[in-house]
Design a protein around this motif. Structure first.
Motif, PDB file in Angstrom:
ATOM      1  N   LEU A 194       0.647  -1.379  -0.056  1.00 25.40           N
ATOM      2  CA  LEU A 194       0.114  -0.028   0.119  1.00 25.40           C
ATOM      3  C   LEU A 194       0.882   1.247   0.021  1.00 25.40           C
ATOM      4  N   ALA A 195       1.856   1.334   0.973  1.00 24.29           N
ATOM      5  CA  ALA A 195       2.673   2.350   1.000  1.00 24.29           C
ATOM      6  C   ALA A 195       3.249   2.611  -0.442  1.00 24.29           C
ATOM      7  N   ALA A 254       9.248   4.150   0.702  1.00 27.95           N
ATOM      8  CA  ALA A 254       8.071   4.844   0.325  1.00 27.95           C
ATOM      9  C   ALA A 254       7.843   6.058   1.430  1.00 27.95           C
ATOM     10  N   ALA A 255       8.289   5.698   2.661  1.00 32.37           N
ATOM     11  CA  ALA A 255       7.973   6.973   3.797  1.00 32.37           C
ATOM     12  C   ALA A 255       9.080   7.653   3.477  1.00 32.37           C
ATOM     13  N   ALA A 256      10.419   7.324   3.345  1.00 32.70           N
ATOM     14  CA  ALA A 256      11.426   8.300   3.112  1.00 32.70           C
ATOM     15  C   ALA A 256      11.110   9.198   1.640  1.00 32.70           C
ATOM     16  N   LEU A 257      10.669   8.698   0.571  1.00 36.77           N
ATOM     17  CA  LEU A 257      10.248   9.454  -0.603  1.00 36.77           C
ATOM     18  C   LEU A 257       9.020  10.668  -0.134  1.00 36.77           C
ATOM     19  N   SER A 258       8.170  10.144   0.731  1.00 36.52           N
ATOM     20  CA  SER A 258       6.999  11.057   1.032  1.00 36.52           C
ATOM     21  C   SER A 258       7.552  12.239   1.846  1.00 36.52           C
ATOM     22  N   LEU A 259       8.699  11.909   2.650  1.00 32.97           N
ATOM     23  CA  LEU A 259       8.968  13.185   3.417  1.00 32.97           C
ATOM     24  C   LEU A 259       9.859  14.158   2.809  1.00 32.97           C
ATOM     25  N   THR A 281      -3.509  12.980   0.939  1.00 30.24           N
ATOM     26  CA  THR A 281      -3.657  11.735   1.484  1.00 30.24           C
ATOM     27  C   THR A 281      -2.752  10.598   0.934  1.00 30.24           C
ATOM     28  N   LEU A 282      -2.329  10.632  -0.370  1.00 32.04           N
ATOM     29  CA  LEU A 282      -1.395   9.857  -0.992  1.00 32.04           C
ATOM     30  C   LEU A 282      -0.143   9.856  -0.085  1.00 32.04           C
ATOM     31  N   LEU A 283       0.396  11.287   0.223  1.00 32.87           N
ATOM     32  CA  LEU A 283       1.539  11.113   0.858  1.00 32.87           C
ATOM     33  C   LEU A 283       1.398  10.574   2.347  1.00 32.87           C
ATOM     34  N   ALA A 284       0.237  11.016   2.899  1.00 31.06           N
ATOM     35  CA  ALA A 284       0.029  10.383   4.305  1.00 31.06           C
ATOM     36  C   ALA A 284      -0.073   8.772   4.392  1.00 31.06           C
ATOM     37  N   VAL A 285      -0.435   8.291   3.445  1.00 27.87           N
ATOM     38  CA  VAL A 285      -0.625   6.963   3.383  1.00 27.87           C
ATOM     39  C   VAL A 285       0.811   6.122   3.113  1.00 27.87           C
TER      40      VAL A 285
END
Length: 304
Positions: A194-195, A254-259, A281-285
């Protein structure tokens, strides 16, 4: 061996994505406090197209069967754009300040095309304040076929969004994951997948929306899609515990890229193909699910 290759690819993409976005010493803009609206008269100049790019930092001017001369801060001719190409006045102090040329005399050709894009300092907004709505204007004196016109527009300031609702969502999500963390390793695989999908969606939405050169970031998008297909194929073929370990790594990436796009939560205007809410929302997910996948992968690994 296959897992090690995937690990190297994921880590390499995490490091390469910001570098590709920062070509020409400027990163693609993700979010802003303002939006620039061109005047109706600017949008309707015969034979001239004007477009604001790169999150309202760059200006593109194109012509069709006319010649346009844009003037600098002191009223001096700065750029000449016509059917034969784009030329810069080397004696223009504004052109020198914009790093379009070196100080000298005469005109020199910059491009052979009847359009040109450059970083225009007059598009810089006023300092951030509490007032929202139309807060200032910008104007660029111009002549079209010898006739004086003005390229202009308005800075519209947007209110910054509240951060607390996203923190609440993250807290609720963390509690739910903590309660289910020992149910099954497939939880880690689902969270990581999902991430990864959310991070890929964000990459496409931001990469296709804007860029310093006005083009879609196809290379970055292509690398992301290609890597996603490879990782999905490996996840399907892998067995536990390697599958959950890989999913945890995918979630961490995925979390690192969203940061890197966290500014979308702090500014009112989001430069994306999607709406501001959908983009956040996409970034939060990607952030919450990715972090949860990494944590559950570690916890399950420690629990064996």
């Amino acid at each position: 061996m296959r897992t090690r290759i995937i690990v190297l690819l994921l880590v390499g993409f995490t490091l390469a994505a910001p570098a590709s976005a920062s070509a020409h010493a400027r990163t693609a803009t993700v979010a802003l406090d303002y939006r620039l609206n061109l005047d109706r008269t600017t949008r309707s100049i015969p034979g001239v197209s004007v477009k604001i790019l790169d999150g309202d930092r760059s200006l593109r001017v194109g012509v069709h069967n006319v010649t346009v001369v844009l003037h600098g801060d002191l009223g001096e001719p700065m750029l000449r754009i016509g059917p034969s190409g784009t030329w810069v006045n080397r004696a223009s102090v504004t052109a020198v300040a914009e790093r379009l040329t070196q100080p000298s005399h005469g005109w020199v050709q910059l491009a052979s095309t009847p359009s040109y894009t450059w970083h225009e300092h007059r598009l810089a907004p006023p300092p951030y304040g509490s007032k929202t709505g139309a807060v200032a204007r910008f104007t660029i004196p111009t002549t079209v076929g010898g006739r004086a016109v003005t390229i202009g527009g308005t800075f519209v300031r947007y209110e910054r969004p509240a951060l607390w609702p996203w923190f609440v969502v993250g807290l609720v999500f963390a509690i739910a994951v903590a309660a289910a963390v020992r149910l099954h390793r497939r939880l880690t695989t689902g969270l990581g997948t999902l991430a990864g999908l959310a991070a890929l969606g964000s990459l496409i939405a931001f990469g296709a929306a804007d860029a310093p050169n006005g083009r879609v970031a196809w290379l970055q998008i292509g690398l992301g899609v290609g890597l996603a297909l490879v990782v999905c194929a490996v996840l399907v073929r892998a067995h536990e515990p390697r599958r959950s370990q890989l999913a945890g790594l995918l979630g961490a990436v995925a979390a690192a890229l969203s940061l890197g796009s966290f500014g979308a939560f702090r500014h009112g205007v989001v430069v994306s193909l999607l709406s501001a809410t959908a983009s956040r929302t996409l970034l939060a997910v990607a952030l919450f699910a990715g972090a949860a996948a990494a944590v559950t992968s570690f916890v399950n690994g420690e629990g064996r």
